[in-house]
Motif scaffolding. Sequence first.
Motif, PDB file in Angstrom:
ATOM      1  N   PRO A 177       0.818  -1.220   0.000  1.00 34.09           N
ATOM      2  CA  PRO A 177       0.000   0.000   0.000  1.00 34.09           C
ATOM      3  C   PRO A 177       0.848   1.265   0.000  1.00 34.09           C
ATOM      4  N   ARG A 178       0.374   2.234  -0.767  1.00 35.68           N
ATOM      5  CA  ARG A 178       0.980   3.569  -0.788  1.00 35.68           C
ATOM      6  C   ARG A 178      -0.019   4.627  -0.353  1.00 35.68           C
ATOM      7  N   ALA A 179      -1.294   4.309  -0.468  1.00 27.68           N
ATOM      8  CA  ALA A 179      -2.349   5.229  -0.029  1.00 27.68           C
ATOM      9  C   ALA A 179      -3.248   4.495   0.953  1.00 27.68           C
ATOM     10  N   PHE A 180      -3.806   5.254   1.899  1.00 24.57           N
ATOM     11  CA  PHE A 180      -4.579   4.670   2.990  1.00 24.57           C
ATOM     12  C   PHE A 180      -5.907   5.403   3.076  1.00 24.57           C
ATOM     13  N   GLY A 181      -6.963   4.638   3.259  1.00 22.96           N
ATOM     14  CA  GLY A 181      -8.278   5.262   3.211  1.00 22.96           C
ATOM     15  C   GLY A 181      -9.208   4.783   4.300  1.00 22.96           C
ATOM     16  N   ILE A 182     -10.343   5.472   4.370  1.00 26.54           N
ATOM     17  CA  ILE A 182     -11.421   5.142   5.307  1.00 26.54           C
ATOM     18  C   ILE A 182     -12.733   5.214   4.546  1.00 26.54           C
ATOM     19  N   VAL A 183     -13.602   4.243   4.781  1.00 27.53           N
ATOM     20  CA  VAL A 183     -14.973   4.324   4.296  1.00 27.53           C
ATOM     21  C   VAL A 183     -15.873   4.220   5.517  1.00 27.53           C
ATOM     22  N   ALA A 184     -16.816   5.161   5.624  1.00 27.17           N
ATOM     23  CA  ALA A 184     -17.618   5.254   6.842  1.00 27.17           C
ATOM     24  C   ALA A 184     -19.063   5.598   6.522  1.00 27.17           C
ATOM     25  N   ASP A 185     -19.964   5.057   7.327  1.00 28.10           N
ATOM     26  CA  ASP A 185     -21.368   5.480   7.311  1.00 28.10           C
ATOM     27  C   ASP A 185     -21.507   6.601   8.325  1.00 28.10           C
ATOM     28  N   VAL A 186     -21.895   7.778   7.869  1.00 28.20           N
ATOM     29  CA  VAL A 186     -21.990   8.925   8.771  1.00 28.20           C
ATOM     30  C   VAL A 186     -23.326   9.626   8.579  1.00 28.20           C
ATOM     31  N   VAL A 187     -23.742  10.332   9.606  1.00 28.74           N
ATOM     32  CA  VAL A 187     -24.898  11.228   9.530  1.00 28.74           C
ATOM     33  C   VAL A 187     -24.369  12.640   9.744  1.00 28.74           C
ATOM     34  N   LEU A 188     -24.653  13.530   8.808  1.00 28.89           N
ATOM     35  CA  LEU A 188     -24.192  14.904   8.916  1.00 28.89           C
ATOM     36  C   LEU A 188     -25.184  15.741   9.705  1.00 28.89           C
ATOM     37  N   SER A 189     -24.674  16.750  10.373  1.00 26.17           N
ATOM     38  CA  SER A 189     -25.521  17.665  11.129  1.00 26.17           C
ATOM     39  C   SER A 189     -26.396  18.475  10.185  1.00 26.17           C
ATOM     40  N   GLN A 190     -27.544  18.874  10.661  1.00 23.00           N
ATOM     41  CA  GLN A 190     -28.399  19.759   9.873  1.00 23.00           C
ATOM     42  C   GLN A 190     -27.660  21.075   9.633  1.00 23.00           C
ATOM     43  N   GLY A 191     -27.797  21.585   8.434  1.00 23.26           N
ATOM     44  CA  GLY A 191     -27.130  22.837   8.098  1.00 23.26           C
ATOM     45  C   GLY A 191     -25.814  22.642   7.379  1.00 23.26           C
ATOM     46  N   SER A 192     -25.367  21.392   7.217  1.00 23.91           N
ATOM     47  CA  SER A 192     -24.154  21.133   6.436  1.00 23.91           C
ATOM     48  C   SER A 192     -24.425  21.501   4.985  1.00 23.91           C
ATOM     49  N   GLU A 193     -23.710  22.454   4.482  1.00 28.93           N
ATOM     50  CA  GLU A 193     -23.955  22.967   3.138  1.00 28.93           C
ATOM     51  C   GLU A 193     -22.835  22.519   2.198  1.00 28.93           C
ATOM     52  N   GLY A 194     -23.135  22.600   0.909  1.00 25.12           N
ATOM     53  CA  GLY A 194     -22.138  22.280  -0.092  1.00 25.12           C
ATOM     54  C   GLY A 194     -21.885  20.804  -0.297  1.00 25.12           C
ATOM     55  N   VAL A 195     -22.753  19.964   0.261  1.00 26.43           N
ATOM     56  CA  VAL A 195     -22.590  18.524   0.087  1.00 26.43           C
ATOM     57  C   VAL A 195     -23.591  18.037  -0.963  1.00 26.43           C
ATOM     58  N   PRO A 196     -23.263  16.954  -1.691  1.00 26.62           N
ATOM     59  CA  PRO A 196     -24.194  16.463  -2.718  1.00 26.62           C
ATOM     60  C   PRO A 196     -25.477  15.926  -2.101  1.00 26.62           C
ATOM     61  N   THR A 197     -26.561  16.061  -2.813  1.00 30.30           N
ATOM     62  CA  THR A 197     -27.846  15.563  -2.329  1.00 30.30           C
ATOM     63  C   THR A 197     -28.430  14.484  -3.226  1.00 30.30           C
ATOM     64  N   GLN A 198     -27.863  14.308  -4.429  1.00 33.00           N
ATOM     65  CA  GLN A 198     -28.355  13.293  -5.355  1.00 33.00           C
ATOM     66  C   GLN A 198     -27.179  12.494  -5.889  1.00 33.00           C
ATOM     67  N   TRP A 199     -27.460  11.251  -6.261  1.00 32.36           N
ATOM     68  CA  TRP A 199     -26.423  10.382  -6.809  1.00 32.36           C
ATOM     69  C   TRP A 199     -26.897   9.844  -8.154  1.00 32.36           C
ATOM     70  N   THR A 200     -26.475  10.496  -9.211  1.00 30.07           N
ATOM     71  CA  THR A 200     -26.759  10.022 -10.563  1.00 30.07           C
ATOM     72  C   THR A 200     -25.478   9.781 -11.338  1.00 30.07           C
ATOM     73  N   SER A 201     -24.400  10.398 -10.900  1.00 36.36           N
ATOM     74  CA  SER A 201     -23.091  10.233 -11.535  1.00 36.36           C
ATOM     75  C   SER A 201     -22.046  10.132 -10.436  1.00 36.36           C
ATOM     76  N   THR A 202     -21.332   9.030 -10.393  1.00 34.92           N
ATOM     77  CA  THR A 202     -20.342   8.830  -9.336  1.00 34.92           C
ATOM     78  C   THR A 202     -19.262   9.901  -9.370  1.00 34.92           C
ATOM     79  N   ALA A 203     -18.811  10.264 -10.568  1.00 34.01           N
ATOM     80  CA  ALA A 203     -17.725  11.241 -10.674  1.00 34.01           C
ATOM     81  C   ALA A 203     -18.091  12.574 -10.025  1.00 34.01           C
TER      82      ALA A 203
END
Length: 502
Positions: A177-203
């Motif tokens: 390994p050269r890169a290290f990652g995390i995948v997590a299930d999270v709940v964001l606080s209300q008012g978190s802005e600038g985050v995606p709301t729909q998933w139609t294109s992964t990119a």
Amino acid sequence: MEKTDVVVVGSGPTGLLLAAELALAGVDVVVLDKLPERPVQAKALNLQPRTAEVLDLRGLLDDAHQRAIATVTEGHFARLPVPLSYDGWSARRPYQVGIPQARVEELLEERVVGHGIRVRYGHELVGLAQDEAGVTATVRGPDGDERTLRAAYLAACDGGRSTVRKLLEVPFPGTEPRAFGIVADVVLSQGSEGVPTQWTSTAKLFAGKAPAGRVTALIPLDEPGHYQLFTIGPDIRPESRDAPVTKAELEVALQASYGEEAEIAEVRQATRFTDASRQVEQYRVGRVLLAGDAAHIHLLAGAQGMNLGIQDAMNLGWKLAAEVRGRAPEGLLDTYHAERHPVAAEVLENTQAQGVFMFAKEDPGVDALRGLFTKLLAQPEVNRYLAGRISGFGIRYPMDDAGASHELLGARMPDVRLVDGRWASELLRTGRGVLLTAEPAFTDAARPWADRVDAVRVPEIPLTGEAADALLIRPDGYVCWTAPAPAKGLETALTNWFGAPA
């Protein structure tokens, strides 16, 4: 000593589909998993278009759609700004199905249970021996007692840290390994802005302002504020792979890409991963078969991992069942390695190439390469090639064919609609081979294989490309023989793939 035909170790998507395929063919199966129960973490989140077709061959896709959270109409290569298009692949459903891995496992386990098989959770494989006649597995149950299972074959579907692979002392060569990652299930606080709301294109889910050398994405799940947070880069190396993931660690990654307004209210599950890339040299070790992550691991790029394992299982299932039931022609089981090892090797190649783009920090050479690749992706031929590799549409197995050469030979059978209103996929629901033909002579020639192959007469085969008078389709949906009239080599092809005539 308990006896069975096949022991499947691991109840992820690979192991469950393999168990379902074996049971469909009348093979007795025992499925073991050392975990006390099926995990609920999302992990993988999508079915590539070819994997969706594979599930449709067994009537499982409608159920997957009911449990899905998105339809993803395009793919990506290393987050480059030109999306991968699924046009030009004669696909009835040219899209990914956004569905958490846990739900895929849920629907596959329901199918397994429907065949009368119960997954034995809390049962850990602790010993393994094999001889010319079969495999002996020592299993520790939830009560701590050890029991012995005897089977004709054992399938290792127990993940990247495979116990089976370690007990057999099978080398797992590849890159560290050269890169290290995390995948997590999270709940964001209300008012978190600038985050995606729909998933139609992964990119489009990747953060555009992530720090150089790091990739971060937020994928909306099916509850308000519920996301999968994915982050990876060379600069987040933990003290150990098993070090607990902290909320603070996730929040730093989130805010570096989405701004300080984005906050995490709850972390439900989190796990670490790396970009290590490894593959066993042989998928068959005597009477043990390796599949899924037990046989190959790679960077999570382009959402290919779960799909690769499911397609391993689909390729292996009918071949192993034929071997167990004494109907397999000589060498059939060995075609599993011959066909699937190169497919995984290509996935390792494309994910490593994507990693160069994704993790490179400021580097004029990589920037120039990224610009060149973006221009190449805009070329229809290049786009189609990469879309075919990542979606699975482009898989084509080598065929030693005695009939006519055809563009579908070795490729997947497109899910065309027949004159009688059925889809081609519906013909394969029983897990048997199919001879699709407009010529009576072919039907007569296939009659001695009627216990393994369904001969389906149609006025014509509605292909959009090169015409054919007959197509012989394997249970996994790949065309293994084609011919124009008159018949040539059909009996040879039937014998080579389905065994001697009855």
